[in-house]
Motif scaffolding. Structure first.
Motif, PDB file in Angstrom:
ATOM      1  N   GLY A 427       0.812  -1.224   0.000  1.00 58.66           N
ATOM      2  CA  GLY A 427       0.000   0.000   0.000  1.00 58.66           C
ATOM      3  C   GLY A 427       0.836   1.260   0.000  1.00 58.66           C
ATOM      4  N   CYS A 428       2.013   1.200   0.653  1.00 56.73           N
ATOM      5  CA  CYS A 428       2.919   2.346   0.618  1.00 56.73           C
ATOM      6  C   CYS A 428       3.609   2.405  -0.748  1.00 56.73           C
ATOM      7  CB  CYS A 428       3.947   2.244   1.739  1.00 56.73           C
ATOM      8  SG  CYS A 428       3.237   2.477   3.397  1.00 56.73           S
ATOM      9  N   ILE A 429       4.302   3.511  -0.991  1.00 54.77           N
ATOM     10  CA  ILE A 429       4.926   3.737  -2.299  1.00 54.77           C
ATOM     11  C   ILE A 429       6.437   3.621  -2.164  1.00 54.77           C
ATOM     12  CG2 ILE A 429       5.273   5.425  -4.137  1.00 54.77           C
ATOM     13  CD1 ILE A 429       2.460   6.524  -3.361  1.00 54.77           C
ATOM     14  N   ARG A 430       6.998   2.632  -2.873  1.00 53.76           N
ATOM     15  CA  ARG A 430       8.444   2.430  -2.877  1.00 53.76           C
ATOM     16  C   ARG A 430       9.081   3.309  -3.950  1.00 53.76           C
ATOM     17  NH1 ARG A 430       8.262  -4.174  -3.259  1.00 53.76           N
ATOM     18  NH2 ARG A 430       6.857  -4.551  -1.475  1.00 53.76           N
ATOM     19  N   LEU A 431      10.172   3.938  -3.595  1.00 57.22           N
ATOM     20  CA  LEU A 431      10.804   4.913  -4.474  1.00 57.22           C
ATOM     21  C   LEU A 431      12.030   4.350  -5.186  1.00 57.22           C
ATOM     22  CD1 LEU A 431      10.718   7.957  -2.021  1.00 57.22           C
ATOM     23  CD2 LEU A 431       9.078   7.408  -3.829  1.00 57.22           C
ATOM     24  N   GLY A 432      12.126   4.628  -6.477  1.00 60.69           N
ATOM     25  CA  GLY A 432      13.291   4.194  -7.242  1.00 60.69           C
ATOM     26  C   GLY A 432      14.521   5.037  -6.943  1.00 60.69           C
ATOM     27  N   ASN A 433      14.317   6.304  -6.517  1.00 59.14           N
ATOM     28  CA  ASN A 433      15.443   7.199  -6.234  1.00 59.14           C
ATOM     29  C   ASN A 433      15.133   8.037  -4.999  1.00 59.14           C
ATOM     30  OD1 ASN A 433      17.653   8.911  -6.292  1.00 59.14           O
ATOM     31  ND2 ASN A 433      17.002  10.040  -8.113  1.00 59.14           N
ATOM     32  N   PRO A 434      15.101   7.396  -3.822  1.00 55.94           N
ATOM     33  CA  PRO A 434      14.728   8.132  -2.603  1.00 55.94           C
ATOM     34  C   PRO A 434      15.710   9.237  -2.244  1.00 55.94           C
ATOM     35  CG  PRO A 434      15.576   5.961  -2.062  1.00 55.94           C
ATOM     36  CD  PRO A 434      15.401   5.986  -3.540  1.00 55.94           C
ATOM     37  N   GLN A 435      16.987   9.023  -2.515  1.00 55.56           N
ATOM     38  CA  GLN A 435      17.982  10.041  -2.184  1.00 55.56           C
ATOM     39  C   GLN A 435      17.775  11.284  -3.046  1.00 55.56           C
ATOM     40  OE1 GLN A 435      21.676   8.244  -1.290  1.00 55.56           O
ATOM     41  NE2 GLN A 435      22.859  10.151  -1.410  1.00 55.56           N
ATOM     42  N   GLY A 436      17.381  11.070  -4.296  1.00 56.80           N
ATOM     43  CA  GLY A 436      17.100  12.203  -5.171  1.00 56.80           C
ATOM     44  C   GLY A 436      15.923  13.022  -4.662  1.00 56.80           C
ATOM     45  N   LEU A 437      14.891  12.348  -4.151  1.00 52.00           N
ATOM     46  CA  LEU A 437      13.741  13.062  -3.596  1.00 52.00           C
ATOM     47  C   LEU A 437      14.151  13.856  -2.366  1.00 52.00           C
ATOM     48  CD1 LEU A 437      10.756  13.759  -3.578  1.00 52.00           C
ATOM     49  CD2 LEU A 437      10.322  11.642  -2.311  1.00 52.00           C
ATOM     50  N   ALA A 438      15.001  13.249  -1.519  1.00 58.00           N
ATOM     51  CA  ALA A 438      15.472  13.951  -0.329  1.00 58.00           C
ATOM     52  C   ALA A 438      16.224  15.222  -0.711  1.00 58.00           C
ATOM     53  CB  ALA A 438      16.357  13.036   0.501  1.00 58.00           C
ATOM     54  N   GLU A 439      17.047  15.141  -1.750  1.00 57.31           N
ATOM     55  CA  GLU A 439      17.800  16.315  -2.186  1.00 57.31           C
ATOM     56  C   GLU A 439      16.867  17.402  -2.712  1.00 57.31           C
ATOM     57  OE1 GLU A 439      21.800  17.393  -4.768  1.00 57.31           O
ATOM     58  OE2 GLU A 439      20.739  15.520  -5.156  1.00 57.31           O
ATOM     59  N   GLN A 440      15.792  16.994  -3.409  1.00 60.22           N
ATOM     60  CA  GLN A 440      14.822  17.974  -3.897  1.00 60.22           C
ATOM     61  C   GLN A 440      14.088  18.657  -2.749  1.00 60.22           C
ATOM     62  OE1 GLN A 440      13.779  19.308  -6.807  1.00 60.22           O
ATOM     63  NE2 GLN A 440      15.505  18.356  -7.871  1.00 60.22           N
ATOM     64  N   LEU A 441      13.782  17.898  -1.708  1.00 59.01           N
ATOM     65  CA  LEU A 441      13.013  18.453  -0.591  1.00 59.01           C
ATOM     66  C   LEU A 441      13.856  19.363   0.301  1.00 59.01           C
ATOM     67  CD1 LEU A 441      10.791  15.437   0.537  1.00 59.01           C
ATOM     68  CD2 LEU A 441      10.258  17.253  -1.077  1.00 59.01           C
ATOM     69  N   PHE A 442      15.098  18.959   0.532  1.00 59.14           N
ATOM     70  CA  PHE A 442      15.937  19.720   1.465  1.00 59.14           C
ATOM     71  C   PHE A 442      16.896  20.678   0.759  1.00 59.14           C
ATOM     72  CE2 PHE A 442      14.575  16.177   4.068  1.00 59.14           C
ATOM     73  CZ  PHE A 442      14.350  16.775   5.300  1.00 59.14           C
ATOM     74  N   GLY A 443      17.182  20.400  -0.509  1.00 61.70           N
ATOM     75  CA  GLY A 443      18.140  21.215  -1.228  1.00 61.70           C
ATOM     76  C   GLY A 443      19.557  20.879  -0.795  1.00 61.70           C
ATOM     77  N   PRO A 444      20.551  21.279  -1.591  1.00 62.37           N
ATOM     78  CA  PRO A 444      21.941  21.001  -1.204  1.00 62.37           C
ATOM     79  C   PRO A 444      22.309  21.780   0.051  1.00 62.37           C
ATOM     80  CG  PRO A 444      21.860  22.503  -3.077  1.00 62.37           C
ATOM     81  CD  PRO A 444      20.452  22.036  -2.845  1.00 62.37           C
ATOM     82  N   GLY A 445      23.173  21.199   0.865  1.00 64.23           N
ATOM     83  CA  GLY A 445      23.572  21.878   2.093  1.00 64.23           C
ATOM     84  C   GLY A 445      23.780  20.909   3.232  1.00 64.23           C
ATOM     85  N   ALA A 446      23.912  21.450   4.423  1.00 62.90           N
ATOM     86  CA  ALA A 446      24.289  20.659   5.596  1.00 62.90           C
ATOM     87  C   ALA A 446      23.249  19.600   5.943  1.00 62.90           C
ATOM     88  CB  ALA A 446      24.516  21.580   6.789  1.00 62.90           C
ATOM     89  N   THR A 447      21.966  19.948   5.854  1.00 64.76           N
ATOM     90  CA  THR A 447      20.924  18.982   6.232  1.00 64.76           C
ATOM     91  C   THR A 447      20.912  17.796   5.298  1.00 64.76           C
ATOM     92  OG1 THR A 447      19.542  20.769   7.112  1.00 64.76           O
ATOM     93  CG2 THR A 447      18.477  18.658   6.704  1.00 64.76           C
ATOM     94  N   TYR A 448      20.971  18.065   3.999  1.00 63.19           N
ATOM     95  CA  TYR A 448      20.980  16.948   3.047  1.00 63.19           C
ATOM     96  C   TYR A 448      22.255  16.131   3.214  1.00 63.19           C
ATOM     97  CZ  TYR A 448      21.441  14.196  -1.141  1.00 63.19           C
ATOM     98  OH  TYR A 448      21.633  13.142  -1.990  1.00 63.19           O
TER      99      TYR A 448
END
Length: 518
Positions: A427-448
């Protein structure tokens, strides 16, 4: 000494004067004392010479009562005419300048939207207008009053229905789908009342034609009689009709930046100002129609009833508020009883090999190998999988509030991303590129950088990090669209939701009386 604010006094006085003027001014309602004279001049039918507003009002009330079950919003329409002294605005202001004929003409062309002219009484309106334009068709004053009332009510009702259909869709998705949680605006009484005050009919009718490029492309394909590869013309048409109805629903993203998942396409996009800045393959929940046993051409009547498979991913919208790096998987009871306990009963070391801890009454069980899972009560134990390479959620999950406890997440099972049919999850959604999504959400920098580092640790600890700005997420279901190159795309109806939608559309298209249930 008392001081006065002259500006406030002046403003108050002006308001009082305006209020007094409003009380003494004549009503803004139109006076139809010359009703009979005007109708006679326009129709050349002597019957209308004896027509009066008072005589019409009595018959109008009777006809309204008779037509009550045939109109979609009887209270709204009745209230409108009561407030306006049963003034026949369409008959007096819109018949003889061609507006009502024009309106009926728009109704007659609704097949361009995959709809049926009968839904909007196009023939009935045209026939009634013809009676007014034939000076011998209406024989007596009683017939005249009834025809005025009937044309007035029918036109008002059909115009409201037509406006709602084009601007909001025929169906409410919440009423036909059990797992639909996307905010979707439906018509309200204020908006429908405004329709009855339209003065420039053509300008209004043109304004409500859907302008979305996707809608226009599907509309053109429908009118051109397009046939999709591997499909019959009938099935292609039904795909187009179903997805045009979806496009009429007011549930589309209003934000400039958002995440969108299309279940039948097994794809996620991060959209920014109308452009996809990241896309990836996804795996979604297992569906009832994954083997394409049912189609839009050949389906049973019972398929119109939405019976979601237990693992289907719901349609919803929400806000991604945080991520959990190296997450713990709190295994749902349904999965625990049907899968985890079954495997543990067959292999006493299954749980330790999968880094799964067992809890009883909230306390961790030290020696789960001693439990007889084959005979244990299904709801006695809880199961949690520790972070690690084997964790079913992978290295990161993206959290957003929803009633179905679904989320986006990484996965150690990469092989399904190579399959054409990727409705394989719980039922949940598995991601082919989860790290890429994280970078889009947080942007480059210390948190990412912190997230990327934590995902690579050998002895990971769960860490939750909130997004600095919450990201809208939409989980949708679209089976037909035009891609960036102008090529029409079709996807299998993996959940059978097209069949449910098309079946309900046909029920409404079969009889305009059904519109009263909208």
């Amino acid at each position: 000494m008392i001081k006065f604010n002259l500006k406030k006094v002046s403003l108050t006085s002006a308001i009082l004067v305006f209020a007094l003027m409003m009380l003494t001014l004549p009503s803004c309602k139109k006076s139809r004392s010359d009703l009979g004279k005007v109708l006679y001049q326009k129709t050349k039918n002597k019957v209308f010479k004896d027509a009066t507003p008072e005589g019409l009002a009595e018959v109008f009330k009777t006809v309204l009562a008779e037509e009550k079950t045939k109109v979609s919003n009887p209270k709204l329409i009745s209230a409108f005419y009561e407030e306006n002294d049963y003034d026949p605005i369409f008959v007096m202001d819109h018949i003889f300048n061609g507006d009502v004929d024009l309106t009926a003409n728009y109704f007659e062309k609704v097949n361009q939207h995959g709809l049926d002219p009968k839904m909007f009484n196009a023939d009935k309106i045209t026939a009634l207008v013809a009676k007014f334009k034939d000076k011998r068709a209406i024989k007596n004053i009683d017939e005249a009053y009834r025809d005025i009332a009937l044309l007035e009510i029918t036109t008002a009702n059909s115009l409201i229905n037509y406006s709602n259909a084009l601007q909001y869709g025929i169906l409410s998705p919440r009423k036909i789908y059990q797992r639909y949680y996307t905010e979707t605006k439906r018509p309200d009484s204020a908006g429908m009342s405004n329709i009855l005050h339209v003065t420039n009919m053509k300008a209004y009718l043109d304004s409500i034609q859907p302008k979305d490029p996707q809608y226009l492309a599907l509309q053109k394909a429908l009118m051109d009689g397009s046939v999709a590869p591997g499909m019959s013309k009938e099935e292609t048409t039904r795909y187009l009709v179903a997805n045009m109805e979806r496009l009429r629903w007011k549930n589309k993203p209003s934000q400039t930046r958002y995440v969108i998942v299309n279940i039948p396409d097994y794809r996620l996009d991060v959209m920014d100002n109308g452009r996809s800045v990241l896309n990836m393959k996804v795996c979604v929940g297992e569906g009832r129609n994954k083997d394409k046993e049912n189609t839009l051409v050949d389906y049973d009547e019972s398929d119109k009833i939405d019976r979601p498979f237990s693992r289907e991913t719901p349609q919803l919208n929400s806000l991604i508020h945080s991520v959990q790096v190296n997450p713990v998987w709190n295994i749902p009871q349904s999965i625990a009883s049907k899968e985890i306990m079954v495997e543990a009963a067959k292999d006493r070391y299954y749980l330790s090999n999968k880094n799964i801890d067992v809890y009883e009454n909230g306390k961790k069980v030290d020696d789960p190998e001693t439990i007889d899972f084959a005979n244990a009560p299904k709801d006695k134990y809880e199961f949690k999988q520790r972070p690690g390479d084997d964790n079913s959620l992978g290295k990161i999950k993206f959290l957003f509030n929803n009633k179905s406890s679904v989320y986006l997440h990484d996965t150690p099972a990469k092989e399904p991303f190579n399959w054409p049919m990727r409705a394989v999850s719980h039922g949940c959604i598995r991601l082919g590129n989860p790290q890429g999504l994280a970078e889009q959400l947080f942007g480059p920098g210390a948190t990412y950088d912190k997230i990327a580092k934590a995902m690579g640790e050998d002895n990971p600890e769960p860490t939750t990090i909130g997004l600095p700005t919450k990201m809208p997420v939409y989980i949708t279901y679209v089976t037909c669209w035009v891609d960036d190159k102008g090529v029409m795309q079709f996807r299998p109806d993996v959940y059978g939701l097209d069949i449910v939608l098309y079946g309900h559309l046909q029920r409404f298209l079969a009889s305009n009386d059904q519109l009263a249930q909208l």
